[in-house]
Design a protein around this motif. Structure first.
Motif, PDB file in Angstrom:
ATOM      1  N   LEU A   1     -25.541  24.006 -37.386  1.00  0.00           N
ATOM      2  CA  LEU A   1     -25.504  25.164 -38.283  1.00  0.00           C
ATOM      3  C   LEU A   1     -26.639  25.033 -39.283  1.00  0.00           C
ATOM      4  CD1 LEU A   1     -24.058  27.717 -39.395  1.00  0.00           C
ATOM      5  CD2 LEU A   1     -22.664  26.165 -40.789  1.00  0.00           C
TER       6      LEU A   1
ATOM      7  N   ASN B   1     -18.968  24.141 -39.622  1.00  0.00           N
ATOM      8  CA  ASN B   1     -19.626  23.600 -38.439  1.00  0.00           C
ATOM      9  C   ASN B   1     -18.690  22.732 -37.610  1.00  0.00           C
ATOM     10  OD1 ASN B   1     -22.212  23.587 -37.061  1.00  0.00           O
ATOM     11  ND2 ASN B   1     -22.228  21.383 -37.445  1.00  0.00           N
TER      12      ASN B   1
ATOM     13  N   GLN C   1     -20.586  29.733 -30.802  1.00  0.00           N
ATOM     14  CA  GLN C   1     -21.913  29.764 -31.383  1.00  0.00           C
ATOM     15  C   GLN C   1     -22.833  30.789 -30.718  1.00  0.00           C
ATOM     16  OE1 GLN C   1     -23.426  25.634 -31.701  1.00  0.00           O
ATOM     17  NE2 GLN C   1     -21.352  25.030 -31.164  1.00  0.00           N
TER      18      GLN C   1
END
Length: 339
Positions: free
Chosen positions: A230, A321, A331
């Motif tokens: 992230l 994350n 994601q």
């Protein structure tokens, strides 16, 4: 830009010899950082040593121990899109692709990525004091505009951060750096490669005079099932991280067997806290435990006038994350986050 000579090294030994001969001789591979530094008069070179002709350090090699060795001259793009990296080390692929732009990734090399220098505004402005550029001159960022600067591991001499995305993933994967020098070859744990500023902020890493990076070794374990990278930044592309997080988890029936968490954008080197990772071992993978581990990782963090927000941002980024790592499919573009 100062005047300089240019030569090519056709072997690692030749590159080592040329680099060792003069401290003002600099290696160039992709040139994506050193050329900028020279243009801004931040650094000078008597001779630029082009190492691109060297064979054998621009490829990925599978090792007998189940790991791989990534050549230092391999480009970031070729590394990120390599089938072995995408399959076994997707965390590394994702981190590389979060950095810079496609054009830069096509030129930038893996060895150069480890050696890039801070993007601190004052470091690049030769008209301002900077202990990293001119030791003992002072640190303008301390009381200046320090929004992008460090909240962990800084000293009274420097609050700059290391800008790499790739290196955050390498830290979490516990990579090893292969180095050649006048005394022969050696390996260095990734955690020992970069330095905190302390009293010598001008020294970024633990390479010795004349040494050359030849490769980066990754162990067999790549956390390919549960991982996430992230990057939080001011714009969605071609921007350095305010905070980044690389997370790899090994899970069994919802229980964490092993955790790796590294932060970028917060310190002079990728930031890992082993005690925090050990805290998660044997615990359920849930937001409460991730919040607790975030507090451990950020313990002792100190912000400055313009970047104190990073402390809370980093904590929230860690939790988010880690939750994303439970379901890497979350994601993908357009996917709804787990948290």
């Amino acid at each position: 830009m100062n005047n300089f000579s240019y030569t090519k090294a056709n072997s690692v030994d030749e590159a080592v010899s040329l680099t060792h001969a003069n401290e003002e001789n600099k290696i160039i591979a992709g040139g994506t950082n050193i050329i900028d530094l020279m243009k801004y008069f931040v650094t000078e070179a008597d001779t630029l040593i082009d190492i691109n002709p060297i064979d054998g350090i621009a490829e990925i090699t599978e090792l007998d121990n189940g790991g791989i060795r990534i050549g230092a001259l391999m480009t970031n793009a070729d590394t990120a899109y390599h089938p072995i990296i995408e399959e076994k080390y997707p965390l590394l692929s994702k981190a590389i692709l979060a950095g810079a732009s496609a054009q830069i990734r096509n030129m930038a090399t893996n060895g150069g990525n480890l050696l890039q220098r801070t993007r601190c505004y004052y470091f690049y402005d030769i008209n301002t004091p900077c202990n990293k550029r001119v030791p003992g001159s002072g640190c303008c960022a301390m009381k200046g505009y320090n929004r992008i600067h460090a909240i962990l591991g800084h000293s009274e001499n420097c609050i700059a951060v290391f800008p790499s995305d790739m290196c955050v993933a390498l830290a979490s994967l516990e990579a090893v750096v292969h180095i050649s020098g006048t005394d022969g070859d050696r390996i260095l744990k990734f955690s020992d490669f970069h330095r905190l500023p302390e009293d010598t902020p001008e020294i970024d890493n633990n390479l010795k005079k004349g040494e050359v990076i030849t490769g980066i070794e990754l162990p067999e374990k790549g956390f390919s099932k549960n991982y996430s990278y992230l990057k939080l930044r001011d714009r969605s592309s071609y921007s350095f991280a305010l905070v980044s997080v690389a997370t790899g988890l090994e899970l069994e029936n919802g229980i964490i067997k092993e955790a790796r968490i590294a932060l970028g954008g917060v310190s002079h080197k990728p930031w890992r806290v082993k005690e925090a990772e050990d805290f998660l071992a044997g615990k359920e993978a849930n937001p409460e435990n991730f919040e607790a581990v975030a507090d451990i990782i950020l313990e002792g963090a100190v912000g400055f006038e313009h970047n104190s927000f990073k402390i809370n941002l980093a904590k929230k980024a860690i939790v988010r994350n880690c939750m994303m790592a439970l379901d890497p499919a979350s994601q993908r573009p357009g996917a709804k986050p787990s948290l």
